[in-house]
Structure formats: structure tokens, C-alpha cells
Write an enzyme that holds these catalytic residues in place. Sequence first.
Site, mmCIF file in Angstrom:
data_model
loop_
_atom_site.group_PDB
_atom_site.id
_atom_site.type_symbol
_atom_site.label_atom_id
_atom_site.label_comp_id
_atom_site.label_asym_id
_atom_site.label_seq_id
_atom_site.Cartn_x
_atom_site.Cartn_y
_atom_site.Cartn_z
ATOM 1 N N GLU A 122 0.915 -1.093 0.244
ATOM 2 C CA GLU A 122 -0.051 -0.119 -0.143
ATOM 3 C C GLU A 122 0.796 1.291 0.046
ATOM 4 O O GLU A 122 0.580 2.262 -0.446
ATOM 5 C CB GLU A 122 -0.886 -0.131 1.205
ATOM 6 C CG GLU A 122 -2.103 -1.049 0.899
ATOM 7 C CD GLU A 122 -1.648 -2.359 1.632
ATOM 8 O OE1 GLU A 122 -0.756 -2.575 2.029
ATOM 9 O OE2 GLU A 122 -2.761 -3.038 1.745
ATOM 10 N N PHE A 168 -11.832 -7.212 13.323
ATOM 11 C CA PHE A 168 -10.724 -7.654 12.799
ATOM 12 C C PHE A 168 -10.249 -6.536 11.582
ATOM 13 O O PHE A 168 -11.146 -5.898 11.019
ATOM 14 C CB PHE A 168 -11.106 -8.948 11.791
ATOM 15 C CG PHE A 168 -10.064 -9.432 10.868
ATOM 16 C CD1 PHE A 168 -8.689 -9.826 11.404
ATOM 17 C CD2 PHE A 168 -10.246 -9.394 9.584
ATOM 18 C CE1 PHE A 168 -8.073 -10.254 10.494
ATOM 19 C CE2 PHE A 168 -9.379 -9.826 8.567
ATOM 20 C CZ PHE A 168 -8.166 -10.105 9.158
ATOM 21 N N GLN A 169 -8.820 -6.251 11.593
ATOM 22 C CA GLN A 169 -8.652 -5.086 10.643
ATOM 23 C C GLN A 169 -9.444 -3.852 11.033
ATOM 24 O O GLN A 169 -9.646 -3.026 9.978
ATOM 25 C CB GLN A 169 -8.634 -5.666 9.054
ATOM 26 C CG GLN A 169 -7.883 -6.845 8.794
ATOM 27 C CD GLN A 169 -7.555 -7.029 7.390
ATOM 28 O OE1 GLN A 169 -8.402 -6.687 6.344
ATOM 29 N NE2 GLN A 169 -6.409 -7.431 6.972
ATOM 30 N N LYS A 193 -17.657 -0.558 5.431
ATOM 31 C CA LYS A 193 -18.120 -1.480 4.578
ATOM 32 C C LYS A 193 -19.701 -1.546 4.433
ATOM 33 O O LYS A 193 -19.903 -1.491 3.209
ATOM 34 C CB LYS A 193 -17.696 -3.139 4.926
ATOM 35 C CG LYS A 193 -17.675 -3.774 3.724
ATOM 36 C CD LYS A 193 -17.339 -5.115 4.162
ATOM 37 C CE LYS A 193 -17.146 -6.226 3.021
ATOM 38 N NZ LYS A 193 -16.564 -7.465 3.291
ATOM 39 N N MET A 215 24.210 8.556 3.336
ATOM 40 C CA MET A 215 24.176 9.918 3.937
ATOM 41 C C MET A 215 24.618 9.657 5.417
ATOM 42 O O MET A 215 25.196 10.724 6.083
ATOM 43 C CB MET A 215 22.872 10.428 3.649
ATOM 44 C CG MET A 215 22.775 11.770 4.055
ATOM 45 S SD MET A 215 24.094 13.102 3.490
ATOM 46 C CE MET A 215 23.183 13.842 2.059
#
Lengths: 157, 558
Positions: B50, B112-113, B162, B472
Amino acid sequence: MREDRHIISVIVQNESSVLARISGLFAGRGYNIESLTVAPVPNDSGLSRLTIETYGSCKTVTQIEKQLNKLIPVLKVVEKDDFVEKEMALVKVPIEESLSDVDALARAYNGKIVNVGDGSIICMVADEPTRVAYFIKAIQKYNPIEIIRSGVVALER
Amino acid sequence: MEISGSRMVVEALKREGIDTVFGYPGGAIMNVYDELYKQDDIKHVLTRHEQAAIHAAEGFAKVTGEVGVAIVTSGPGFTNAVTGLADAYMDSVPIVVISGQVPMALIGTDAFQEIDAVGISRACTKHNYLVTDAKDLPRVIKEAFYIARSGRPGPVHVDIPKDVSAQITEFVYPDKAEIPTYNPAFKGDLEKIKNAVEAIKSSKRPLLYVGGGVVQSNSGNLVREFAEKTGIPAVETLMARGVMGSTNPLLISMVGMHGSYAANIAMSEADLLISFGPRFDDRVTGKLSEFAKEAKIIHVDIDPSSVDKLVASHYPIIGDLHSVLTDMLPLITEIEPEQFEDWRDAIEKNDKLHPLGYDKGEAIKPQEVIEKIGEVFGDRANISTDVGQHQMWAAQFYPFSRPRQFNTSGGLGTMGFGFPGAMGVKAGDRDRVAVNVTGDGSILMNIQELMTAVEYELPVVNVILNNNYLGMVRQWQTLFYDDRISETDLTVQPDFVKLVESFGGVGYRVETMEELEKALLDAEKRNVVALIDVKVDRRENVMPMVPAGGSLYNMMLR
């Protein structure tokens, strides 16, 4: 830089999480909130007014104002030293203390006894924040059990 | 028309003119993916993480100037996207990120999630929404796009539970967003513009300080015109590389921590800074109390909070830079380029004294790799970078010719930005070569995107300046930590050629400049994602360097 007390009045759209946006802004950018009050603007559809008491240099407070204005639900930010300010405090003292003394003291600060229970009495005062602070100092000799301050509400003159 | 919330999302995207979205499906966003499946107008690019979807949307937005879109699911899908949102927030990139959320009834139950997505994104977006009723969706998406692209652009996050994406209700897409509490500045105050012009007329050593706002507002041509008309020399910030064009005699170079000697000295000696859309970042200003001490400051910015935030300006102008410059240019009269000739000469003398440069050696120098890419591709390429030494060398040595040619993570400094960012650039500008200049550290931070690049034919040419170090940090360890190389040695590495080949791309191991040129041209011709592994001088440092918190005029030169 000198840290002075400032009152910032913020009119916002009354939507969920708007308070989180504002407190998150203060926390995230390291500004302090001394007190904060919030309530819907009466007779107005969907607006709320927050009154924030903060300490900071002029530069910091200007930046706070600009950052607040950047938040999408913020309608107006007013930062002035020309506010009428009031604050309320509630104090619970033991019933053993002299009712008339406590009452007289509260009256001197624009208040009175508002509740008498079995073990304690509760008095309220409503006055300028500095005067509320004096009152809280004065009430100490009556062994207060609990003190609550409301935070400042302010209105432009 | 009564349709589902998920269909509304797709219809709204179409009406916003979106033809490409980047994303990754998952449970809570499945309704939206089902609608994407049923249509052909919007092409979905399935990134393999993502974070990469967001960076790709950023790259797309930066190269096209339009809003980039990414779609992710709830929970880990969203938290993976957070780095991208923060990156876009810091660099004012207009993107809209849509995430799924658990159904309304489950919010707050540790489902969940489930994660408080808007709670997290509040701190790293311009604005965000949790949509609790599908009736609000058309308005919210309209507003999201408007907020993302207007004013100072930025990321907007829309979280959709949802059951809301499943809810069926009336769909009417508004023609325009009306947000009474949001009125971004546009026209600058004409009096203030006039005063600024007077200050320019009476200045002796004026300097254009060109920032990312010039790119954002598509004002590159106006700034070049301004410089030509007045003969005032210019420095560019990292985010503004390409605005003036590298062959422009009025461009000194980049300014700041790794700016050129002449640019940083000019900044310190100028008596007037004409600041067009920069934000006085600490990597530019160095020690604030020593910054541009002799200068009065004109600051044009669309964001009032940028003005006087770090450096007090004498001529603040709040407004859209394009509009301000359009108003300002006709007022520029009685200024002859000749009047600043001594000033330009002094700058040129400084530039000749300590030009940007490097010593050639036996090993390939990273700087010459950048110069070679410039020589081979020049204007034909859009250059993305990751973050670190390679990023600074690309900014210093690439011959940029136009705004939006350079796509880099400036404010947040996100390693792993470059490759997916370059995929977004390619998706937005198919006609040019998409080059990602990267390091051996950064490239591994989104290496899984090789698969996306192969699948969607986004032939990014990744050039790895491979010094087997997190370069760096190693440089700082050498300079400021007595060369104690703590956890920055990357001697253990994959075989980059085999790695990219296993995904179906092409790999090159390069040990000479001739091999580099061949590899670049071959990669372009083969038109498939490439990794070019260039072994460079391990201990090369980015110079000049203003140590963090030091004064801009106090540079280490070699």
C-alpha cells in the site's frame, strides 16, 4: 521570548472530531492549552465556539491562529486582549465548616451555596479568572474537599 | 439514480476525470473493488504494497499537476499507507486516498482489521473524512478533490465503512464543492505587490529564492520571465529544481545544506530576498539567526501559516503565486538588468572560485553517473529519486530543463519513495523515460514493486548508486561521529541483476562509464523495468555541506 497569557476564541462547524483536530494541532505543534471550553453556539445551526486559554509569545500565538485557520471546519479565529472573560468554580467543603462564612465568601465572588448534603456543602462562584483564583486561595481555610474550575469563556467587547 | 456507495465512489472518480488509480484490495474495501471490476474507464494498478500505491499516486500527481488517487483497505492496508500520506502532506502533493473501514456497527469494538484510521491520518493530511452515510459520499468526494487541489495542495483521506459502501441511495454528484469555512487565498493584495516592486527597484543585491510553490502553481514560465526582465539571479530549493532550467545564466544553483557555494553566499549577502513559494525549511536556511541577515524579505505564499513562521518577512504577500506574478510583471518598469551587473559578477566570481564539482578517481564517481544520465537522457527523462546521498547528487548535477521534471521526497525524506514514485510518473507521462536515481539502501525499501512495474508495463530505469553503505548516514558518521560506522555498512547485498531478472525485468552490473551509457540506452530500448547496479566510490561525500544548525555561509567545501 516572553510567554504571555492569551485567549483565543474559535468558531467551528460542529462536526464529529473537530475537537480532536484542534487539540491534536496543539499537541502536535507543541502549543500548550491552559484551559479549553466548548459548547454549541445558541440559535445557530451547526456551529460551536471554543475558548482556549494558552501561554506563548506573540509569534507563537500568531502561528497558532494561522494554523487554526487552516483547519477546514474552522470558520473564525479571534485572538484579542479585549475580551470579557468569566470562569466558574465549584467547591465542596465539609459540612462542619461555617455555612455562613462560606456563603459570605462565595457571595463576595459572585456566587453562593448551591447544595447542602449530609456530609458536605457545595458552593459556586462565577467571576473573572483572576478573581476565581483569589477565591480558591481564600476558600483554602475551610478545608475544601474538591475544587473544579470550568475554564474560561470569553466574548469580544 | 439509486446506486450503492461503492458505485458512487467509482462514478465520482470518473466525474473527476480520473483514469488511473493505484491500490491494493482487502476485506473492508471489497465493495469498491467489485465496482472497479465492472467497468473499463478507470484503470487500476495493483501495487504490491500500500505504501507504494500512495507514492505512485504522488508521482502521478507531481508529473501531471492533477490529483492522484489511491485505494486501500482498512487496518494494515491503511497503516501501510500512512507514510505515503505523510510524505504527500510534507510536500503538498494533491492526492485523494480512499480506505475501507469495518462496518459502522463494529467501529470501536476492536474488530478484525479495525484501526481508527481518521484518528491517525488527522495529523498527516490536509483534511479527512469518515463517511457514516452513503448520502454524504458524493459531497465528500467532491470536497476531497477540491481541497486536495486548491489552495496549498495536499492529501485528503476518505474512510468508508463497508456497510456504507454497500448502502444504496440516491446519487447526485455536485457540480462544485461548497465549504463555507474553507476559502483559500487567491489574489494577492495589489498594494502589497506594488510595495514589493518598489523594494525591488531600490535594491542593490536582490536574489530570487525559488521554492516548490512555483511548481505547484505552474508559474515556472512567469518566474523565468521575471528573472529575464529584471536580470535578478536565482537560487532554487530542492523542490524547485527545474524551474529556471540548468542552462539559464541567471540560475546560480541549488541553495541550502548541499547547495552550491555561490548560491549560499548569495543568500547570505543579498539585500533583498524575493521568495516565490518556498517555506524557509531548516535544510535551506541553516541557523536562523544568521540567515540572510542583510536582506529585506519579500515572501509570496498561498499559505498564510508559511509566512513569518520561521523568518519574519518585510513584504508578505498571501496569494496564488501565478496570480501574484501576473499582477506583478506589468509593474516591473524602470528596472534594467544592467543595474545588477556588479552583483551578478560577484556571484559568478564565487561560482568560479568554488564550483559544484568533484575529483575524478579510479572508481566511478557518483556525480559522474548523474552527469552521464543527464547527457544520455537530458530533457527526455523525468527524474525521481529516493532519499540520501544519491538524491543530493541528482539535485546538484542533473541538467534539469523544466518544472515537474524532478520528483523527490523533500520534506519527509522517505526512503523507498523513488521507485513507486517513478512508476506514477511513468503512468502520468508515458512519452518520457522514467528514471529513478536510487541508492543500495533505498531501493530495497520498495523492491517488491518490480512486479507491479512488469505487470503494468511501467518501465522505470532504476540506477543504483551502489556504495555498499547507507551513504548519507555514513557521511555524517564520518564527519560528526569520528567515523564510527554504526549499522550503515551494506556490504551484504543481493545480486541485483538476478533479482530484477527473477521478476521479469532487466539488470545490468556496471563498472565503467561506457558500460553505464550502454546500459541506459539498452534499458530504454528494451522498455521494461531495469535495475542498473553501478559500483561507485564508496567513501565519496556530498559537498558542499552546511552542518545541521550551522550558518549557511559556513560550508565544508571538500
